[in-house]
Design an enzyme around this catalytic site. Structure first.
Site, PDB file in Angstrom:
ATOM      1  N   ASN A  63       0.830  -1.205   0.000  1.00 18.61           N
ATOM      2  CA  ASN A  63       0.000   0.000   0.000  1.00 18.61           C
ATOM      3  C   ASN A  63       0.866   1.257   0.000  1.00 18.61           C
ATOM      4  O   ASN A  63       0.616   2.211  -0.747  1.00 18.61           O
ATOM      5  CB  ASN A  63      -0.910   0.039   1.225  1.00 18.61           C
ATOM      6  CG  ASN A  63      -2.036  -0.967   1.177  1.00 18.61           C
ATOM      7  OD1 ASN A  63      -2.325  -1.564   0.148  1.00 18.61           O
ATOM      8  ND2 ASN A  63      -2.687  -1.160   2.316  1.00 18.61           N
ATOM      9  N   ARG A  84      -3.347 -16.945   6.220  1.00 19.56           N
ATOM     10  CA  ARG A  84      -1.978 -16.655   5.809  1.00 19.56           C
ATOM     11  C   ARG A  84      -0.948 -17.522   6.537  1.00 19.56           C
ATOM     12  O   ARG A  84       0.245 -17.414   6.246  1.00 19.56           O
ATOM     13  CB  ARG A  84      -1.675 -15.175   6.042  1.00 19.56           C
ATOM     14  CG  ARG A  84      -1.630 -14.780   7.504  1.00 19.56           C
ATOM     15  CD  ARG A  84      -1.736 -13.291   7.749  1.00 19.56           C
ATOM     16  NE  ARG A  84      -0.737 -12.472   7.099  1.00 19.56           N
ATOM     17  CZ  ARG A  84      -0.662 -11.144   7.219  1.00 19.56           C
ATOM     18  NH1 ARG A  84      -1.567 -10.501   7.959  1.00 19.56           N
ATOM     19  NH2 ARG A  84       0.270 -10.460   6.609  1.00 19.56           N
ATOM     20  N   TYR A 103       0.481  -2.858  14.539  1.00 17.71           N
ATOM     21  CA  TYR A 103       0.247  -4.050  15.365  1.00 17.71           C
ATOM     22  C   TYR A 103      -0.971  -4.827  14.892  1.00 17.71           C
ATOM     23  O   TYR A 103      -2.033  -4.258  14.634  1.00 17.71           O
ATOM     24  CB  TYR A 103       0.058  -3.634  16.829  1.00 17.71           C
ATOM     25  CG  TYR A 103      -0.282  -4.790  17.743  1.00 17.71           C
ATOM     26  CD1 TYR A 103       0.635  -5.801  17.960  1.00 17.71           C
ATOM     27  CD2 TYR A 103      -1.527  -4.862  18.362  1.00 17.71           C
ATOM     28  CE1 TYR A 103       0.330  -6.868  18.800  1.00 17.71           C
ATOM     29  CE2 TYR A 103      -1.845  -5.923  19.196  1.00 17.71           C
ATOM     30  CZ  TYR A 103      -0.908  -6.926  19.411  1.00 17.71           C
ATOM     31  OH  TYR A 103      -1.216  -7.987  20.222  1.00 17.71           O
ATOM     32  N   GLY A 163      -6.663  13.476  13.596  1.00 16.50           N
ATOM     33  CA  GLY A 163      -5.501  14.030  12.928  1.00 16.50           C
ATOM     34  C   GLY A 163      -4.219  13.298  13.250  1.00 16.50           C
ATOM     35  O   GLY A 163      -4.208  12.072  13.412  1.00 16.50           O
ATOM     36  N   ASP A 172      -1.832   3.558   6.112  1.00 13.91           N
ATOM     37  CA  ASP A 172      -0.806   3.395   5.086  1.00 13.91           C
ATOM     38  C   ASP A 172      -0.798   4.585   4.134  1.00 13.91           C
ATOM     39  O   ASP A 172       0.257   5.031   3.681  1.00 13.91           O
ATOM     40  CB  ASP A 172      -1.049   2.107   4.296  1.00 13.91           C
ATOM     41  CG  ASP A 172      -1.074   0.877   5.180  1.00 13.91           C
ATOM     42  OD1 ASP A 172      -0.346   0.850   6.193  1.00 13.91           O
ATOM     43  OD2 ASP A 172      -1.820  -0.068   4.856  1.00 13.91           O
TER      44      ASP A 172
END
Length: 320
Positions: free
Chosen positions: A37, A104, A165, A235, A262
């Site tokens: 990303n 995964r 995390y 923000g 990302d």
């Protein structure tokens, strides 16, 4: 050939639903992965970006490689002949809540090694971007992250470390044991406000103060130059030895928060590559994050350089 940004990790196929998975329905296939990303976001903003990783010898792996090439990301990849490409299901459970289900374990992406990363670093990079996700995949991947951070720092590159995390990959204690020592190699640490204690554990253990400012101070004390805190709708902030700078989020219509962090990171690092000061980096990070949350997909809505001013238009307007 040297690139502006190099990153590595696992990219997966993401199968997205528009409602509860248990109810069935159609799924949309996309590429997902925090590192890719960021690489896509930086490439869209006009820089050279490279991704290193492994995929399986399957259509899912082919899809990932095609998508990354199509976005102008240079590849340092391997194709594992026996392991499959990782898959995740992203469920839109309610309008305000998404859930990720990972498949995964034992994937090709977990096999990324020190040797593969070393070959990618041989070409040279201005920024090495790492995340805690990669370190959690396998002992081999963790070794690659530790090696890359130390080598890139020694070579004079900017080392960017995003905590990112994932509780489904490891515990907070496990993450702290690995990520804390990595901080001494990082130029920039990026974390959400609830992740700071993972990379800057409080003196005296879990009962000690965990506030944002004291955690940032601990990271600055070990040599980190910039501590960037992502606060979502509130923000972001950057802590340096010179002080603290904050920026509010842009007011946009939020439709999908996946990938927003990302996007912020890609914007921030892009502005750094352009030589912008911290205020300019924060602004572009917040701007990229606004594009991400106001469009669907992990990275599909990320802006190109010529589109950065689009959100200056009035909400609901049409640019003609």
């Amino acid at each position: 050939m040297s690139v502006d940004l190099l990153t590595f990790g696992e990219s997966m196929v993401s199968l997205r639903s528009t409602g509860p998975l248990a109810s069935g329905g159609s799924l949309n296939m996309q590429v997902a992965g925090a590192e890719s990303n960021v690489a896509i976001g930086v490439a869209r903003l006009g820089h050279t970006a490279a991704w290193a990783g492994a995929v399986g010898a399957d259509p899912h792996g082919e899809f990932i490689l095609q998508q990354l090439r199509g976005e102008g990301v240079q590849l340092h990849h391997s194709v594992h002949p026996e392991r499959s490409t990782g898959v995740m299901f992203l469920e839109q459970r309610t309008a305000d809540l998404s859930r990720a289900f990972y498949y995964r374990a034992g994937s090709a992406g977990a096999t990324i090694s020190r040797a593969q990363v070393s070959a990618a670093l041989d070409g040279g990079t201005r920024i090495l971007h790492l995340t805690g996700i990669t370190a959690a995949l396998s002992p081999e991947a963790r070794d690659a992250v530790e090696y890359a951070a130390e080598r890139a720092a020694g070579d004079g590159a900017v080392v960017s470390l995003d905590v990112n995390y994932r509780s489904k990959l490891w515990s907070r204690d496990q993450a702290t044991a690995v990520l804390g020592p990595l901080a001494r190699h990082a130029t920039i640490v990026i974390a959400s406000d609830d992740e700071l204690d993972l990379i800057a554990p409080a003196h005296g253990g879990s009962g000690a103060a965990r506030d944002e400012a004291s955690a940032a101070e601990r990271l600055l004390d070990v040599g980190v130059r910039e501590v960037v805190v992502k606060r979502g709708a509130a923000g972001a902030a950057v802590y340096t030895a010179e002080g603290t700078l904050e920026a509010p989020a842009l007011a946009v219509t939020c439709v999908d928060t996946v990938g927003a962090g990302d996007a912020f990171t890609a914007g921030y690092l892009s502005a750094l590559l352009d030589g912008a000061d911290i205020a300019g980096r924060l602004h572009r990070g917040v701007l990229a994050g606004a594009f991400a949350v106001s469009t669907r997909g992990d990275w599909e809505g990320l802006p190109r350089r010529g589109e950065l001013a689009l959100l200056d238009a009035a909400r609901g307007s049409t640019v003609r």
